[in-house]
Design a protein around this motif. Structure first.
Motif, PDB file in Angstrom:
ATOM      1  N   GLU A  18       0.833  -1.208   0.000  1.00 14.60           N
ATOM      2  CA  GLU A  18       0.000   0.000   0.000  1.00 14.60           C
ATOM      3  C   GLU A  18       0.870   1.262   0.000  1.00 14.60           C
ATOM      4  OE1 GLU A  18      -2.994   2.260   3.050  1.00 14.60           O
ATOM      5  OE2 GLU A  18      -3.060   0.068   3.005  1.00 14.60           O
ATOM      6  N   MET A  19       1.880   1.295   0.859  1.00 10.92           N
ATOM      7  CA  MET A  19       2.773   2.443   0.907  1.00 10.92           C
ATOM      8  C   MET A  19       3.587   2.531  -0.382  1.00 10.92           C
ATOM      9  SD  MET A  19       5.770   3.462   3.600  1.00 10.92           S
ATOM     10  CE  MET A  19       4.887   4.574   4.665  1.00 10.92           C
ATOM     11  N   TYR A  20       4.033   1.382  -0.890  1.00 11.43           N
ATOM     12  CA  TYR A  20       4.794   1.340  -2.147  1.00 11.43           C
ATOM     13  C   TYR A  20       3.999   1.999  -3.265  1.00 11.43           C
ATOM     14  CZ  TYR A  20       6.922  -0.612  -6.373  1.00 11.43           C
ATOM     15  OH  TYR A  20       7.494  -0.755  -7.614  1.00 11.43           O
ATOM     16  N   GLU A  21       2.739   1.604  -3.433  1.00 15.56           N
ATOM     17  CA  GLU A  21       1.896   2.158  -4.502  1.00 15.56           C
ATOM     18  C   GLU A  21       1.687   3.655  -4.317  1.00 15.56           C
ATOM     19  OE1 GLU A  21       1.079   0.797  -7.307  1.00 15.56           O
ATOM     20  OE2 GLU A  21       2.008  -1.081  -6.696  1.00 15.56           O
ATOM     21  N   SER A  22       1.488   4.077  -3.088  1.00 21.19           N
ATOM     22  CA  SER A  22       1.306   5.502  -2.808  1.00 21.19           C
ATOM     23  C   SER A  22       2.548   6.302  -3.190  1.00 21.19           C
ATOM     24  CB  SER A  22       0.989   5.702  -1.325  1.00 21.19           C
ATOM     25  OG  SER A  22       0.891   7.063  -1.023  1.00 21.19           O
ATOM     26  N   LEU A  23       3.704   5.800  -2.848  1.00 21.77           N
ATOM     27  CA  LEU A  23       4.961   6.472  -3.179  1.00 21.77           C
ATOM     28  C   LEU A  23       5.185   6.515  -4.692  1.00 21.77           C
ATOM     29  CD1 LEU A  23       7.129   4.924  -0.354  1.00 21.77           C
ATOM     30  CD2 LEU A  23       6.597   7.352  -0.608  1.00 21.77           C
ATOM     31  N   ARG A  24       4.855   5.416  -5.377  1.00 23.28           N
ATOM     32  CA  ARG A  24       4.995   5.388  -6.839  1.00 23.28           C
ATOM     33  C   ARG A  24       4.071   6.407  -7.490  1.00 23.28           C
ATOM     34  NH1 ARG A  24       8.233   4.493  -9.961  1.00 23.28           N
ATOM     35  NH2 ARG A  24       7.124   3.214 -11.458  1.00 23.28           N
ATOM     36  N   GLU A  25       2.835   6.519  -6.973  1.00 18.13           N
ATOM     37  CA  GLU A  25       1.884   7.491  -7.503  1.00 18.13           C
ATOM     38  C   GLU A  25       2.374   8.919  -7.279  1.00 18.13           C
ATOM     39  OE1 GLU A  25      -1.888   6.564  -5.740  1.00 18.13           O
ATOM     40  OE2 GLU A  25      -2.045   4.669  -6.844  1.00 18.13           O
ATOM     41  N   ASP A  26       3.141   9.123  -6.220  1.00 19.77           N
ATOM     42  CA  ASP A  26       3.703  10.451  -5.918  1.00 19.77           C
ATOM     43  C   ASP A  26       4.978  10.725  -6.704  1.00 19.77           C
ATOM     44  OD1 ASP A  26       1.667  11.000  -4.166  1.00 19.77           O
ATOM     45  OD2 ASP A  26       2.800  10.457  -2.374  1.00 19.77           O
ATOM     46  N   GLY A  27       5.429   9.767  -7.513  1.00 18.71           N
ATOM     47  CA  GLY A  27       6.575  10.001  -8.380  1.00 18.71           C
ATOM     48  C   GLY A  27       7.881   9.374  -7.943  1.00 18.71           C
ATOM     49  N   ALA A  28       7.875   8.599  -6.871  1.00 22.31           N
ATOM     50  CA  ALA A  28       9.108   7.960  -6.416  1.00 22.31           C
ATOM     51  C   ALA A  28       9.487   6.837  -7.379  1.00 22.31           C
ATOM     52  CB  ALA A  28       8.934   7.395  -5.006  1.00 22.31           C
ATOM     53  N   SER A  29      10.788   6.609  -7.526  1.00 22.35           N
ATOM     54  CA  SER A  29      11.255   5.503  -8.366  1.00 22.35           C
ATOM     55  C   SER A  29      10.864   4.176  -7.706  1.00 22.35           C
ATOM     56  CB  SER A  29      12.767   5.561  -8.537  1.00 22.35           C
ATOM     57  OG  SER A  29      13.402   5.273  -7.301  1.00 22.35           O
ATOM     58  N   LYS A  30      10.928   3.096  -8.480  1.00 22.47           N
ATOM     59  CA  LYS A  30      10.587   1.778  -7.942  1.00 22.47           C
ATOM     60  C   LYS A  30      11.491   1.414  -6.774  1.00 22.47           C
ATOM     61  CE  LYS A  30       8.768  -0.077 -12.238  1.00 22.47           C
ATOM     62  NZ  LYS A  30       8.944  -1.079 -13.301  1.00 22.47           N
ATOM     63  N   SER A  31      12.793   1.648  -6.929  1.00 26.75           N
ATOM     64  CA  SER A  31      13.727   1.263  -5.867  1.00 26.75           C
ATOM     65  C   SER A  31      13.542   2.115  -4.615  1.00 26.75           C
ATOM     66  CB  SER A  31      15.169   1.327  -6.356  1.00 26.75           C
ATOM     67  OG  SER A  31      15.507   2.632  -6.747  1.00 26.75           O
ATOM     68  N   LYS A  32      13.296   3.414  -4.799  1.00 28.48           N
ATOM     69  CA  LYS A  32      13.094   4.292  -3.651  1.00 28.48           C
ATOM     70  C   LYS A  32      11.801   3.919  -2.929  1.00 28.48           C
ATOM     71  CE  LYS A  32      12.841   9.137  -2.299  1.00 28.48           C
ATOM     72  NZ  LYS A  32      12.955  10.527  -2.761  1.00 28.48           N
ATOM     73  N   ALA A  33      10.731   3.678  -3.686  1.00 25.27           N
ATOM     74  CA  ALA A  33       9.450   3.307  -3.081  1.00 25.27           C
ATOM     75  C   ALA A  33       9.581   1.993  -2.309  1.00 25.27           C
ATOM     76  CB  ALA A  33       8.375   3.199  -4.152  1.00 25.27           C
ATOM     77  N   ALA A  34      10.306   1.028  -2.886  1.00 27.27           N
ATOM     78  CA  ALA A  34      10.491  -0.258  -2.212  1.00 27.27           C
ATOM     79  C   ALA A  34      11.309  -0.089  -0.932  1.00 27.27           C
ATOM     80  CB  ALA A  34      11.176  -1.251  -3.146  1.00 27.27           C
ATOM     81  N   ALA A  35      12.369   0.698  -0.993  1.00 31.02           N
ATOM     82  CA  ALA A  35      13.216   0.901   0.188  1.00 31.02           C
ATOM     83  C   ALA A  35      12.445   1.570   1.318  1.00 31.02           C
ATOM     84  CB  ALA A  35      14.435   1.739  -0.188  1.00 31.02           C
ATOM     85  N   ILE A  36      11.685   2.590   0.991  1.00 33.93           N
ATOM     86  CA  ILE A  36      10.927   3.304   2.024  1.00 33.93           C
ATOM     87  C   ILE A  36       9.826   2.419   2.601  1.00 33.93           C
ATOM     88  CG2 ILE A  36       9.351   5.238   2.451  1.00 33.93           C
ATOM     89  CD1 ILE A  36      11.018   6.813   0.354  1.00 33.93           C
ATOM     90  N   SER A  37       9.085   1.733   1.733  1.00 35.91           N
ATOM     91  CA  SER A  37       7.990   0.896   2.231  1.00 35.91           C
ATOM     92  C   SER A  37       8.522  -0.274   3.062  1.00 35.91           C
ATOM     93  CB  SER A  37       7.103   0.407   1.087  1.00 35.91           C
ATOM     94  OG  SER A  37       7.813  -0.417   0.200  1.00 35.91           O
ATOM     95  N   ASN A  38       9.666  -0.837   2.668  1.00 37.37           N
ATOM     96  CA  ASN A  38      10.239  -1.924   3.457  1.00 37.37           C
ATOM     97  C   ASN A  38      10.773  -1.426   4.791  1.00 37.37           C
ATOM     98  OD1 ASN A  38       9.560  -3.769   1.522  1.00 37.37           O
ATOM     99  ND2 ASN A  38      11.599  -3.897   0.641  1.00 37.37           N
ATOM    100  N   ALA A  39      11.359  -0.240   4.814  1.00 37.96           N
ATOM    101  CA  ALA A  39      11.831   0.331   6.079  1.00 37.96           C
ATOM    102  C   ALA A  39      10.661   0.568   7.018  1.00 37.96           C
ATOM    103  CB  ALA A  39      12.589   1.630   5.824  1.00 37.96           C
TER     104      ALA A  39
END
Length: 92
Positions: A18-39
């Motif tokens: 859920e957080m990953y998708e939200s970050l991607r929709e906000d323009g974050a790269s795949k790797s950045k979104a994955a790192a933040i959501s996993n953290a």
């Protein structure tokens, strides 16, 4: 919003889809979104938000700094890009 297709699933390595998708929709790269959501999944969303990054927004960087970062990421055509174009390319 279009329905999420099965081939767009971020995969099992993403612990908070859920957080990953939200970050991607906000323009974050795949790797950045994955790192933040996993953290966030490993601790808490609130704690990850407090830790945050130390870097200024790209708009505060000089063109030379943006070009150096683009060079590190192998952005093609970086030498002829304007500041706005560099910022857009770095956010992809």
């Amino acid at each position: 919003m279009a329905e999420k297709k099965k081939d767009q699933d971020p995969g099992p390595s993403v612990k908070d889809p859920e957080m990953y998708e939200s970050l991607r929709e906000d323009g974050a790269s795949k790797s950045k979104a994955a790192a933040i959501s996993n953290a966030a999944a490993n601790s808490s969303r609130e704690e990850v938000g407090r830790r945050g990054g130390e870097s200024e927004a790209y708009e505060e960087w000089t063109v030379d700094e943006l070009q150096e970062r683009a060079r590190e990421l192998d952005v093609e055509g970086r030498s002829s890009m304007t500041k706005d174009e560099l910022i857009e390319a770095l956010r992809k």
